[in-house]
Design a protein around this motif. Structure first.
Motif, PDB file in Angstrom:
ATOM      1  N   GLU A 170       2.049   1.709  -3.411  1.00  0.00           N
ATOM      2  CA  GLU A 170       1.287   1.993  -4.466  1.00  0.00           C
ATOM      3  C   GLU A 170       1.369   3.715  -3.909  1.00  0.00           C
ATOM      4  O   GLU A 170       1.068   4.646  -5.486  1.00  0.00           O
ATOM      5  CB  GLU A 170      -0.433   1.432  -4.240  1.00  0.00           C
ATOM      6  CG  GLU A 170       0.035   0.466  -4.778  1.00  0.00           C
ATOM      7  CD  GLU A 170      -1.585  -0.708  -5.018  1.00  0.00           C
ATOM      8  OE1 GLU A 170      -1.656  -1.612  -5.750  1.00  0.00           O
ATOM      9  OE2 GLU A 170      -2.245  -0.218  -3.822  1.00  0.00           O
ATOM     10  N   GLN A 206       1.110  -1.444  -0.141  1.00  0.00           N
ATOM     11  CA  GLN A 206       0.123  -0.462   0.062  1.00  0.00           C
ATOM     12  C   GLN A 206       0.591   1.273  -0.046  1.00  0.00           C
ATOM     13  O   GLN A 206       0.468   2.351  -0.838  1.00  0.00           O
ATOM     14  CB  GLN A 206      -1.111   0.534   1.465  1.00  0.00           C
ATOM     15  CG  GLN A 206      -1.672  -0.938   0.869  1.00  0.00           C
ATOM     16  CD  GLN A 206      -2.893  -1.494   2.673  1.00  0.00           C
ATOM     17  OE1 GLN A 206      -2.521  -1.246   3.703  1.00  0.00           O
ATOM     18  NE2 GLN A 206      -4.149  -1.501   2.031  1.00  0.00           N
ATOM     19  N   ARG A 231      -3.729  -1.774  -7.207  1.00  0.00           N
ATOM     20  CA  ARG A 231      -2.828  -1.804  -8.645  1.00  0.00           C
ATOM     21  C   ARG A 231      -2.265  -3.433  -8.463  1.00  0.00           C
ATOM     22  O   ARG A 231      -2.410  -4.250  -9.242  1.00  0.00           O
ATOM     23  CB  ARG A 231      -1.907  -1.077  -9.271  1.00  0.00           C
ATOM     24  CG  ARG A 231      -3.148  -0.244  -9.943  1.00  0.00           C
ATOM     25  CD  ARG A 231      -1.885   1.260  -9.431  1.00  0.00           C
ATOM     26  NE  ARG A 231      -0.840   2.017  -8.862  1.00  0.00           N
ATOM     27  CZ  ARG A 231       0.163   2.681  -8.871  1.00  0.00           C
ATOM     28  NH1 ARG A 231       0.633   2.577  -9.787  1.00  0.00           N
ATOM     29  NH2 ARG A 231       0.474   3.469  -8.003  1.00  0.00           N
ATOM     30  N   CYS A 272      -5.334  -4.000  -1.572  1.00  0.00           N
ATOM     31  CA  CYS A 272      -4.309  -2.564  -2.172  1.00  0.00           C
ATOM     32  C   CYS A 272      -5.051  -2.313  -3.846  1.00  0.00           C
ATOM     33  O   CYS A 272      -5.804  -2.755  -4.661  1.00  0.00           O
ATOM     34  CB  CYS A 272      -2.879  -3.140  -3.585  1.00  0.00           C
ATOM     35  SG  CYS A 272      -1.715  -3.667  -1.328  1.00  0.00           S
TER      36      CYS A 272
END
Length: 419
Positions: free
Chosen positions: A54, A51, A77, A75
């Motif tokens: 990202e 996380q 992606r 998450c």
């Protein structure tokens, strides 16, 4: 602040400082790579690390991380798979296979960022040819009951796996690999955290057998035969597959203890770090800590009070019964017995991941009154310790320490306040 007025709040503030120092966001921010990136990861802190990545990463991003079942975090992606911990199961087998698939077929220009933290050993099950998932499960259960330190357990696990000990990195070759580690292993040996999926191990089958013998670990016959076979499956750490690897320990017990010591100083109480890599039986480590605390309280040596004694590492518990507990409550119950006549000693011991043992507590508090309060409830502290039932003891006196999952994992945190 007068620590006598609220010892629990004081000790809790030190734990919070220690956990904050291992915050994945800050650690990832300081270690961002450049270029096309595929993220993989395994461990109790892997989702929080992903996380953070990202949030900090502007370019294209894909990948997969594996975490402990029940966390519930997601998450945007990066795919998240939950698997079993502390003993592997079919979900762990699936997770390992998916990680291998994600890194297979990459090119030399690709970059793999491996986010590794403690707990990954159980989360990734990939038995060597000739072994089965049932074998890995039996090994996991035997290791946990043996009293062996995490470093020794992971040497054994590495020899039995197709993904640990650098084998995930072999699958990702020729891509470059950046491994970012939140260490739960005393000494911060990168190849032992989560049994090192991207870090080659220099240990051998013979080393694993020595550990099995030393700790009298009862393993399935098929596993012993595998480790005794003349074919050695150890990887060469100097192999070209590892030549482009960059391995960094970005959070550790040492850094967290330093943060706790700084917090204590800010609150007006001097702090001493006894060590960040202590290993051994929790109840025996407690006796050493109790002896030091008593010496400070009674003779102002080797440190003058008031003072906080800080330590980290990973203690172990050799199971003698089926009581509820964890290594930190076990440490504290043993400590409480040894400081029962010492008004002025207050302690907190907790696992920095927020869960210690089979229950939902991170650890517990103890002080000179703990044994007497148990006795008033017709509970015998020594009998509870003999049954590995420290959770029952601290639950009875309302001294369990509950935090919930913290999103990081740099092992045990112990703080003993002497006033």
């Amino acid at each position: 602040m007068n620590p006598r007025q609220d010892q629990k709040a004081f000790l809790t503030s030190l734990f919070s400082a220690a956990v904050s120092a291992a915050n994945p966001y800050d650690a990832i921010k300081a270690n961002l790579p450049c270029g096309r990136t595929i993220v993989v990861g395994a461990g109790k802190a892997s989702v929080q690390m992903a996380q953070a990545f990202e949030k900090l990463w502007d370019g294209p991003l894909e990948g997969l991380v594996v975490t402990k079942r029940g966390g519930g975090a997601r998450c945007d992606r990066i795919e998240v798979i939950e698997a079993s911990h502390p003993v592997p199961d079919a979900s762990s087998l699936h997770a390992a296979q998916r990680l291998m698939e994600v890194v297979t077929g990459l090119a030399e220009d690709d970059l793999v960022v491996a986010l590794i933290s403690g707990g990954g050993s159980a989360l990734l099950a990939a038995p060597q040819p000739g072994l089965t998932l049932d074998d890995e499960i039996a090994v996991g259960e035997a290791l946990l009951a043996s009293g062996a330190p995490i470093s020794a357990m992971n040497v054994v696990r590495t020899q039995l796996s197709r993904i640990k000990g650098g084998r995930l990195a072999i699958a990702a070759h020729p891509a470059k690999i950046l491994t970012l580690i939140v260490s739960d292993v005393p000494g911060d040996i990168a190849g032992l955290v989560a049994s090192g999926p991207t870090v080659p191990s220099s240990r051998s089958h013979a080393d694993a057998l020595d550990i099995v013998e030393r700790y009298r670990i009862q393993l399935p016959r098929r596993v012993i035969e595998f480790l005794s076979a003349p074919v050695e499956r150890r990887l060469d750490p100097d192999h070209q597959c590892f030549s482009r690897n960059d391995v960094r320990v970005i959070a550790s017990a040492a850094k967290s203890l330093e943060a706790a010591a700084e917090m204590s100083q800010c609150l007006g109480v001097p702090a001493v770090i006894l060590g960040d890599a202590m290993e051994g039986e929790a109840s025996e480590i407690a006796k050493v800590h109790a002896a030091i605390a008593r010496e400070v309280l009674n003779k102002d040596r080797p440190f003058k009070g008031p003072v906080v004694l800080l330590s980290g590492g990973e203690s172990t518990v050799t199971l003698r019964s089926d009581g509820k507990g964890g290594r930190n409550p076990e440490f504290l119950l043993s400590l409480a017995i040894d400081i029962a006549d010492c008004d002025g000693i207050f302690a907190l011991a907790a696992d920095t991941d927020g869960i210690d043992g089979s229950e939902d507590n991170a650890g517990a508090f103890a002080d000179a009154s703990s044994v007497a309060r148990l006795k008033a409830l017709d509970q015998d502290a020594k009998a509870l310790l003999a049954k590995n039932d420290a959770w029952t003891a601290f639950n009875a006196v309302d001294d369990l320490f509950l935090t919930g999952p913290t999103g990081t994992n740099v092992n045990d945190f112990r703080a003993i306040l002497v006033v």
